[in-house]
Motif scaffolding. Structure first.
Motif, PDB file in Angstrom:
ATOM      1  N   ILE A   5     -10.149 129.193 -32.705  1.00 24.64           N
ATOM      2  CA  ILE A   5      -8.730 129.814 -32.263  1.00 24.64           C
ATOM      3  C   ILE A   5      -8.378 128.767 -31.092  1.00 24.64           C
ATOM      4  CG2 ILE A   5      -7.289 131.457 -31.681  1.00 24.64           C
ATOM      5  CD1 ILE A   5      -8.881 131.986 -34.381  1.00 24.64           C
ATOM      6  N   THR A   6      -7.207 128.052 -31.761  1.00 23.08           N
ATOM      7  CA  THR A   6      -6.462 127.068 -30.863  1.00 23.08           C
ATOM      8  C   THR A   6      -5.243 127.263 -30.590  1.00 23.08           C
ATOM      9  OG1 THR A   6      -5.842 125.550 -32.737  1.00 23.08           O
ATOM     10  CG2 THR A   6      -7.983 125.162 -31.626  1.00 23.08           C
ATOM     11  N   LYS A   7      -4.568 128.405 -31.150  1.00 21.16           N
ATOM     12  CA  LYS A   7      -3.278 128.827 -31.069  1.00 21.16           C
ATOM     13  C   LYS A   7      -3.188 130.470 -31.213  1.00 21.16           C
ATOM     14  CE  LYS A   7      -1.199 124.426 -32.864  1.00 21.16           C
ATOM     15  NZ  LYS A   7      -2.372 124.040 -33.891  1.00 21.16           N
ATOM     16  N   PRO A  55      -3.480 143.220 -49.002  1.00 18.25           N
ATOM     17  CA  PRO A  55      -3.988 142.009 -49.814  1.00 18.25           C
ATOM     18  C   PRO A  55      -3.044 140.629 -49.541  1.00 18.25           C
ATOM     19  CG  PRO A  55      -2.969 143.376 -51.206  1.00 18.25           C
ATOM     20  CD  PRO A  55      -3.282 144.065 -50.137  1.00 18.25           C
ATOM     21  N   HIS A  56      -1.906 140.930 -48.954  1.00 15.71           N
ATOM     22  CA  HIS A  56      -0.909 139.576 -48.695  1.00 15.71           C
ATOM     23  C   HIS A  56      -0.550 139.325 -47.657  1.00 15.71           C
ATOM     24  CE1 HIS A  56      -0.602 140.145 -53.112  1.00 15.71           C
ATOM     25  NE2 HIS A  56      -0.565 141.472 -52.990  1.00 15.71           N
ATOM     26  N   ILE A  57      -0.529 140.324 -46.535  1.00 13.92           N
ATOM     27  CA  ILE A  57       0.118 139.856 -45.093  1.00 13.92           C
ATOM     28  C   ILE A  57      -0.725 138.837 -44.516  1.00 13.92           C
ATOM     29  CG2 ILE A  57      -1.666 141.282 -43.834  1.00 13.92           C
ATOM     30  CD1 ILE A  57       0.558 142.398 -42.257  1.00 13.92           C
ATOM     31  N   GLY A  58       0.252 138.049 -43.749  1.00 10.76           N
ATOM     32  CA  GLY A  58       0.015 136.802 -43.259  1.00 10.76           C
ATOM     33  C   GLY A  58      -0.046 136.775 -41.705  1.00 10.76           C
ATOM     34  N   TYR A  59       0.333 138.013 -41.079  1.00 13.65           N
ATOM     35  CA  TYR A  59      -0.213 138.096 -39.693  1.00 13.65           C
ATOM     36  C   TYR A  59      -1.494 138.520 -39.525  1.00 13.65           C
ATOM     37  CZ  TYR A  59       5.018 137.340 -39.601  1.00 13.65           C
ATOM     38  OH  TYR A  59       6.285 137.025 -39.849  1.00 13.65           O
ATOM     39  N   ILE A  78      -7.894 132.772 -42.174  1.00 11.32           N
ATOM     40  CA  ILE A  78      -6.833 131.713 -41.861  1.00 11.32           C
ATOM     41  C   ILE A  78      -5.573 132.722 -42.221  1.00 11.32           C
ATOM     42  CG2 ILE A  78      -5.756 129.789 -43.255  1.00 11.32           C
ATOM     43  CD1 ILE A  78      -8.435 128.771 -43.687  1.00 11.32           C
ATOM     44  N   GLY A  79      -4.767 132.505 -41.366  1.00 10.24           N
ATOM     45  CA  GLY A  79      -3.293 133.488 -41.472  1.00 10.24           C
ATOM     46  C   GLY A  79      -2.166 132.627 -42.603  1.00 10.24           C
ATOM     47  N   ALA A  80      -1.177 133.209 -42.469  1.00  8.87           N
ATOM     48  CA  ALA A  80       0.024 132.760 -43.407  1.00  8.87           C
ATOM     49  C   ALA A  80       1.294 133.071 -42.660  1.00  8.87           C
ATOM     50  CB  ALA A  80       0.170 133.381 -44.865  1.00  8.87           C
ATOM     51  N   ASN A  86      -1.804 127.383 -39.560  1.00  8.41           N
ATOM     52  CA  ASN A  86      -2.733 128.560 -40.090  1.00  8.41           C
ATOM     53  C   ASN A  86      -4.038 128.657 -39.470  1.00  8.41           C
ATOM     54  OD1 ASN A  86      -0.235 130.105 -40.862  1.00  8.41           O
ATOM     55  ND2 ASN A  86       0.019 128.978 -42.681  1.00  8.41           N
ATOM     56  N   ALA A  87      -4.582 127.464 -39.919  1.00  8.33           N
ATOM     57  CA  ALA A  87      -6.005 127.377 -39.793  1.00  8.33           C
ATOM     58  C   ALA A  87      -6.324 127.518 -38.172  1.00  8.33           C
ATOM     59  CB  ALA A  87      -6.836 126.256 -40.414  1.00  8.33           C
ATOM     60  N   GLY A  88      -7.129 128.237 -37.503  1.00  4.57           N
ATOM     61  CA  GLY A  88      -7.362 128.172 -36.297  1.00  4.57           C
ATOM     62  C   GLY A  88      -6.342 129.102 -35.197  1.00  4.57           C
TER      63      GLY A  88
END
Length: 180
Positions: A5-7, A55-59, A78-80, A86-88
């Motif tokens: 996790i960088t951000k 199944p779809h949430i990005g947060y 990985i988020g969206a 998104n990665a990290g």
């Protein structure tokens, strides 16, 4: 695959300031999951093991106007929520951000400020090297001067300066407080 996790990125839902997103039949995370389904977001493990009803949430987190903090994606998944970042990263969505009068953007309730502050401090302790920022701060540096300025923002989200607020030592950001 898990990334360090960088951000930690703060967002807003671009809904009416002070108005609960949760309904009688859906949590705020479920409402956002529906929006993200329409945009074509899909979690890699589908159905996911963590929060399979989303199944779809990005947060990774959603904070409704009453201060309720809900989980979305699992931290490390990985988020969206920010294209190219998104990665990290961990995405936190504050419900609200839009005003009826068109002037007072990014106003959040005292309970939201308290919940966000607590969550950020917990995540900061767990991931001390992660940079905390707003979505807008990850816009491209168009003039290559090393600073992202308002004329370069792709979005205003979350409609306040996350660093300025955290540096102020305030828990409740009085400049962006929604007055009921």
């Amino acid at each position: 695959m898990s990334f360090p996790i960088t951000k930690i990125v703060v967002h807003c839902s671009a809904t009416q300031n002070g108005k609960l997103l949760r309904t009688k039949t859906h949590t705020s995370a479920q409402v956002i999951d529906g929006w993200h389904a329409k945009r074509g977001f899909k979690r890699r493990a589908n159905p996911p093991i963590f929060n399979p009803h989303l199944p779809h949430i990005g947060y990774h987190f959603v904070i409704d106007t009453d201060g309720t903090v809900e989980t979305g994606r699992q931290v490390g998944e990985i988020g969206a929520h920010v294209k190219g970042h998104n990665a990290g990263s961990i995405g936190i969505c504050l419900v609200g951000g839009i005003s009826i009068d068109g002037k007072n953007f990014g106003r959040y309730t005292a309970k939201q400020w308290q919940a966000l502050h607590k969550l950020l401090r917990e995540l900061e302790a767990k991931f001390p090297r992660a940079k905390i920022c707003g979505h807008r701060d990850l816009s491209p540096d168009l003039n290559h001067d090393g600073k992202i300025t308002s004329n370069e923002w792709l979005k205003d989200c979350p409609c306040f300066d996350v660093w300025e607020w955290l540096d102020s030592g305030e828990v409740i950001n009085t400049d962006h407080l929604f007055n009921e």
